[in-house]
Design a protein around this motif. Structure first.
Motif, PDB file in Angstrom:
ATOM      1  N   LEU A  13       0.856  -1.189   0.000  1.00  0.00           N
ATOM      2  CA  LEU A  13       0.000   0.000   0.000  1.00  0.00           C
ATOM      3  C   LEU A  13       0.892   1.239   0.000  1.00  0.00           C
ATOM      4  O   LEU A  13       1.766   1.387   0.855  1.00  0.00           O
ATOM      5  N   VAL A  14       0.701   2.116  -0.982  1.00  0.00           N
ATOM      6  CA  VAL A  14       1.473   3.356  -1.055  1.00  0.00           C
ATOM      7  C   VAL A  14       0.501   4.516  -0.850  1.00  0.00           C
ATOM      8  O   VAL A  14      -0.454   4.672  -1.607  1.00  0.00           O
ATOM      9  N   ALA A  15       0.737   5.276   0.210  1.00  0.00           N
ATOM     10  CA  ALA A  15      -0.120   6.431   0.479  1.00  0.00           C
ATOM     11  C   ALA A  15       0.415   7.602  -0.337  1.00  0.00           C
ATOM     12  O   ALA A  15       1.590   7.946  -0.242  1.00  0.00           O
ATOM     13  N   VAL A  16      -0.451   8.190  -1.163  1.00  0.00           N
ATOM     14  CA  VAL A  16       0.015   9.261  -2.057  1.00  0.00           C
ATOM     15  C   VAL A  16      -0.790  10.541  -1.843  1.00  0.00           C
ATOM     16  O   VAL A  16      -1.964  10.507  -1.506  1.00  0.00           O
ATOM     17  N   ASN A  17      -0.118  11.649  -2.031  1.00  0.00           N
ATOM     18  CA  ASN A  17      -0.836  12.925  -1.960  1.00  0.00           C
ATOM     19  C   ASN A  17      -0.340  13.880  -3.055  1.00  0.00           C
ATOM     20  O   ASN A  17       0.639  13.601  -3.755  1.00  0.00           O
ATOM     21  N   HIS A  26      -0.426  17.369  -9.259  1.00  0.00           N
ATOM     22  CA  HIS A  26       0.543  16.315  -9.518  1.00  0.00           C
ATOM     23  C   HIS A  26       1.015  15.715  -8.202  1.00  0.00           C
ATOM     24  O   HIS A  26       0.853  16.332  -7.156  1.00  0.00           O
ATOM     25  N   PRO A  27       1.630  14.517  -8.264  1.00  0.00           N
ATOM     26  CA  PRO A  27       2.093  13.897  -7.013  1.00  0.00           C
ATOM     27  C   PRO A  27       3.105  14.796  -6.301  1.00  0.00           C
ATOM     28  O   PRO A  27       3.908  15.459  -6.956  1.00  0.00           O
ATOM     29  N   SER A  28       3.060  14.791  -4.989  1.00  0.00           N
ATOM     30  CA  SER A  28       4.069  15.520  -4.219  1.00  0.00           C
ATOM     31  C   SER A  28       5.428  14.851  -4.435  1.00  0.00           C
ATOM     32  O   SER A  28       5.494  13.671  -4.823  1.00  0.00           O
ATOM     33  N   ILE A  29       6.478  15.596  -4.166  1.00  0.00           N
ATOM     34  CA  ILE A  29       7.829  15.046  -4.310  1.00  0.00           C
ATOM     35  C   ILE A  29       7.984  13.807  -3.432  1.00  0.00           C
ATOM     36  O   ILE A  29       8.536  12.795  -3.853  1.00  0.00           O
ATOM     37  N   SER A  30       7.446  13.860  -2.212  1.00  0.00           N
ATOM     38  CA  SER A  30       7.610  12.699  -1.313  1.00  0.00           C
ATOM     39  C   SER A  30       6.802  11.491  -1.771  1.00  0.00           C
ATOM     40  O   SER A  30       7.261  10.359  -1.626  1.00  0.00           O
ATOM     41  N   SER A  31       5.616  11.716  -2.350  1.00  0.00           N
ATOM     42  CA  SER A  31       4.832  10.591  -2.879  1.00  0.00           C
ATOM     43  C   SER A  31       5.565   9.917  -4.028  1.00  0.00           C
ATOM     44  O   SER A  31       5.620   8.690  -4.111  1.00  0.00           O
ATOM     45  N   ARG A  32       6.095  10.746  -4.906  1.00  0.00           N
ATOM     46  CA  ARG A  32       6.817  10.180  -6.048  1.00  0.00           C
ATOM     47  C   ARG A  32       8.062   9.436  -5.572  1.00  0.00           C
ATOM     48  O   ARG A  32       8.409   8.384  -6.091  1.00  0.00           O
TER      49      ARG A  32
END
Lengths: 179, 179
Positions: A13-17, A26-32
């Motif tokens: 599970l990858v939590a993305v914001n 667009h995806p945050s730097i930390s999500s990417r």
């Protein structure tokens, strides 16, 4: 390795914001970073061995500041606002699902509303992944007091193994709001 | 995935310790849990994509209680005590190296002396693994106050992504000393 464990993929599970740059869906730097780390270091060439699950939690009041300048004249305005939020969330998930599709990794993605840390832990309980990957902005102890990181909460409370991927210092934007 | 990343295996450091049952020189339940999780959920069938690094930290005073009943009559007695410690550490590492060898996963194992949490973080800094896996006995908040878990320290201080593998409740020994 047992044949049975090869049959069932490892579910991550990858939590993305979203990036916090306003109007930048667009995806945050930390999500990417969390996603790239998962692909490069864990999935590697073994695409069939893994299934990625993307959870995006939308904070109901997230766009409060933007909406300060908006004028609401009819019920339709609220409806269109909600549709805009939904569109942004879908745009975000599309990025991850498209990349998985290109690589050939099985995936699922969904959106929930609420407090990210609570919702992530609740979803972990519900879907029982083998691993939860969360990105972190790598804030110092002083900043953390005010921000209260989602990753720290998940490490403590999520009912599955959790790995936090800190953003590397050279990816830190000059303005902290531009994550 | 890029060809370059396929050439370099993902390096996973697994911190391992002995069972605390006295005179039982085998991996602790939590060490074995962390190792098994790494193989089953991460390495899977992709043995060539990973390299496992096993670090065993021996606490210099670990066997203090056993040694209370020992009689030291000559410098040789101390030497033989140190040799016994070394033999126990090697026995422990042999378990992990043998299993890796059977599966065909490249590995390295070594022993250090000192405070486990400090040494693990120091070794992370030195060898820069892609992931650190630590087992945890899954103690409750009350027990943790007294034990001060190694895993919590590593999650906070290790300079690489860290995943803590909690022992499942059905693996908890009746006597907490029999870990």
């Amino acid at each position: 390795m047992a044949t049975t464990s090869e049959a069932t993929p490892t579910r991550i599970l990858v939590a993305v914001n979203e990036s916090t740059i306003k109007g930048y869906p667009h995806p945050s730097i930390s999500s990417r970073g969390a996603f790239d780390w998962t692909l490069q270091k864990i999935v590697r060439s073994n695409a069939s061995g893994f299934k990625l699950l993307f959870l995006h939690v939308q904070v109901p009041d997230e766009d409060g500041f933007d909406d300060m300048d908006s004028i609401y004249a009819s019920p339709e305005d609220f409806k269109s606002m909600r549709q805009r939020d939904k569109a942004r969330g879908l745009h975000l998930l599309e990025y991850f699902v498209t990349r998985c599709h290109q690589i050939g990794v099985d995936c699922e993605a969904w959106i929930k509303k609420g407090d990210p840390k609570e919702v992530i832990c609740h979803e972990v309980k519900r879907i029982q992944p083998d691993l939860l990957v969360v990105g972190s902005r790598g804030l110092g102890p002083f900043q953390r007091v005010f921000v209260g990181t989602v990753s720290e909460f998940c490490v403590k409370h999520a009912e599955c193994p959790v790995v936090t991927i800190k953003r590397s210092p050279n990816e830190t934007p000059q303005d902290p709001v531009d994550d």
